[in-house]
Scaffold this motif. Structure first.
Motif, PDB file in Angstrom:
ATOM      1  N   GLU A   1    -140.626  33.132  -9.176  1.00 23.64           N
ATOM      2  CA  GLU A   1    -140.380  33.829  -9.311  1.00 23.64           C
ATOM      3  C   GLU A   1    -140.700  34.864 -11.458  1.00 23.64           C
TER       4      GLU A   1
ATOM      5  N   TYR B   1    -128.206  40.455  -6.465  1.00 21.04           N
ATOM      6  CA  TYR B   1    -129.389  41.198  -7.556  1.00 21.04           C
ATOM      7  C   TYR B   1    -128.201  42.452  -7.854  1.00 21.04           C
TER       8      TYR B   1
ATOM      9  N   ARG C   1    -139.693  26.888  -7.590  1.00 23.57           N
ATOM     10  CA  ARG C   1    -138.571  28.453  -7.242  1.00 23.57           C
ATOM     11  C   ARG C   1    -138.459  29.273  -8.587  1.00 23.57           C
ATOM     12  N   ILE C   2    -138.098  28.713  -9.556  1.00 16.49           N
ATOM     13  CA  ILE C   2    -138.101  29.419 -10.728  1.00 16.49           C
ATOM     14  C   ILE C   2    -139.741  29.713 -11.316  1.00 16.49           C
TER      15      ILE C   2
ATOM     16  N   ARG D   1    -135.232  40.485   0.123  1.00 15.44           N
ATOM     17  CA  ARG D   1    -135.016  39.482  -0.261  1.00 15.44           C
ATOM     18  C   ARG D   1    -135.660  38.384   0.682  1.00 15.44           C
TER      19      ARG D   1
ATOM     20  N   ARG E   1    -144.197  35.590 -11.307  1.00 13.03           N
ATOM     21  CA  ARG E   1    -144.125  36.682 -10.643  1.00 13.03           C
ATOM     22  C   ARG E   1    -143.717  38.090 -11.461  1.00 13.03           C
TER      23      ARG E   1
ATOM     24  N   ASN F   1    -134.343  31.436  -7.494  1.00 18.33           N
ATOM     25  CA  ASN F   1    -134.695  30.889  -5.734  1.00 18.33           C
ATOM     26  C   ASN F   1    -136.383  31.467  -5.999  1.00 18.33           C
ATOM     27  N   ASN F   2    -136.482  32.557  -6.661  1.00 12.98           N
ATOM     28  CA  ASN F   2    -137.825  33.277  -5.906  1.00 12.98           C
ATOM     29  C   ASN F   2    -137.788  34.010  -4.697  1.00 12.98           C
ATOM     30  N   LYS F   3    -136.478  34.379  -3.850  1.00  6.52           N
ATOM     31  CA  LYS F   3    -135.856  34.977  -2.778  1.00  6.52           C
ATOM     32  C   LYS F   3    -136.040  36.723  -3.321  1.00  6.52           C
ATOM     33  N   ASP F   4    -136.405  36.474  -3.949  1.00  9.21           N
ATOM     34  CA  ASP F   4    -135.564  38.262  -4.902  1.00  9.21           C
ATOM     35  C   ASP F   4    -136.794  39.020  -5.117  1.00  9.21           C
ATOM     36  N   SER F   5    -137.085  40.613  -4.785  1.00  9.41           N
ATOM     37  CA  SER F   5    -137.930  40.929  -5.696  1.00  9.41           C
ATOM     38  C   SER F   5    -137.740  41.739  -6.832  1.00  9.41           C
ATOM     39  N   ILE F   6    -137.976  40.557  -7.727  1.00  9.92           N
ATOM     40  CA  ILE F   6    -137.886  40.767  -9.476  1.00  9.92           C
ATOM     41  C   ILE F   6    -139.048  41.719  -9.477  1.00  9.92           C
TER      42      ILE F   6
END
Length: 264
Positions: free
Chosen positions: A40, A181, A36-37, A228, A43, A114-119
């Protein structure tokens, strides 16, 4: 390099891959996030986030190989901080905040690993910091935000309990108060009336506290839209257990409401 434990800061190891190059830093607390990281950070690489902020991993001493030095360097991670002490997310964030302040950053952005957010939205937070805002909360629930596959129980707990209590405590309306975030100005974090570097912040207390203290003290605050996204199927990536984790969050929420975390 090892930094020994000091008041309010856990003992940690610092692997600095590159020198400070930006005025802002993105802190990503993780513990055994595996692929996941990596996804992220890939991305972030595609979005060239390294052009806006130094990327720093605040690791809880992962053992799954996700902090491999060669991988992190290739993904433009600036520094890896590894906690070698007690505590969970709050301790990892205190480690990162102390290090960021010592390094002279003007503002700090935090995001889960954890790759859930819009980085990809990191530049928007930096834009608000440059406008003079001191606390910027990312929200999936305001115009322009996106909540994808969010479990119904999570939506209800945020909208019916967490957000109302935080908003009342902060004396400012916030809509996505469990979302890590967000961004903070160095001016806010170093104010003597705030004092985030205290050992009372071991788990999720620091996020709740910093959500309300800024507006209580008259700092400039706002929300900005973010996305998210939870997986459509399979295991939901979260460190909060359904029963004990949520009970702990409720305890923290109401302790925060009565000012338990305010400095003496």
């Amino acid at each position: 390099m090892i930094f020994e434990k000091q008041n309010g800061v856990p003992r940690f190891e610092c692997a600095e891959y590159f020198a400070k190059s930006k005025d802002y830093v993105l802190l990503i607390p993780i513990i055994n996030e595996g692929e996941r990281i990596i996804l992220e950070l890939e991305r972030a690489l595609r979005a060239k986030i390294y052009d806006y902020a130094d990327i720093v991993i605040c690791d809880g001493d992962s053992s799954d190989g996700c902090t491999d030095e060669n991988i992190l360097k290739d993904l433009h991670v600036n520094t890896l901080l590894t906690k070698k002490d007690s505590g969970k997310q709050g301790a990892q964030l205190r480690m990162g905040i102390w290090w960021a302040i010592e390094r002279g950053y003007e503002g700090i952005i935090t995001i889960d690993g954890n790759n859930k957010d819009s980085i990809e939205d990191v530049p928007k937070f930096i834009g608000k910091l440059k406008e003079g805002y001191d606390f910027i909360q990312g929200s999936r629930f305001i115009t322009g935000g996106r909540a994808v596959n969010t479990p119904l129980a999570r939506i209800l707990s945020i909208k019916l309990i967490h957000a109302p209590v935080i908003s009342l405590t902060a004396r400012h309306r916030f809509t996505d108060t469990t979302n890590a975030y967000r961004a903070y100005s160095a001016r806010y974090l170093t104010d003597e009336r705030v004092k985030p570097l205290r050992d009372i912040f071991m788990t999720y207390e620091l996020l709740a506290y910093l959500s309300v203290r800024a507006s209580q003290l008259g700092f400039k605050v706002c929300e900005i839209p973010v996305a998210r996204e939870y997986p459509g199927t399979g295991h939901i990536p979260t460190k909060i257990s359904f029963f004990k984790g949520n009970l702990d969050l409720m305890r923290i929420l109401f302790a925060n409401a009565i000012g338990k975390y305010n400095p003496d």
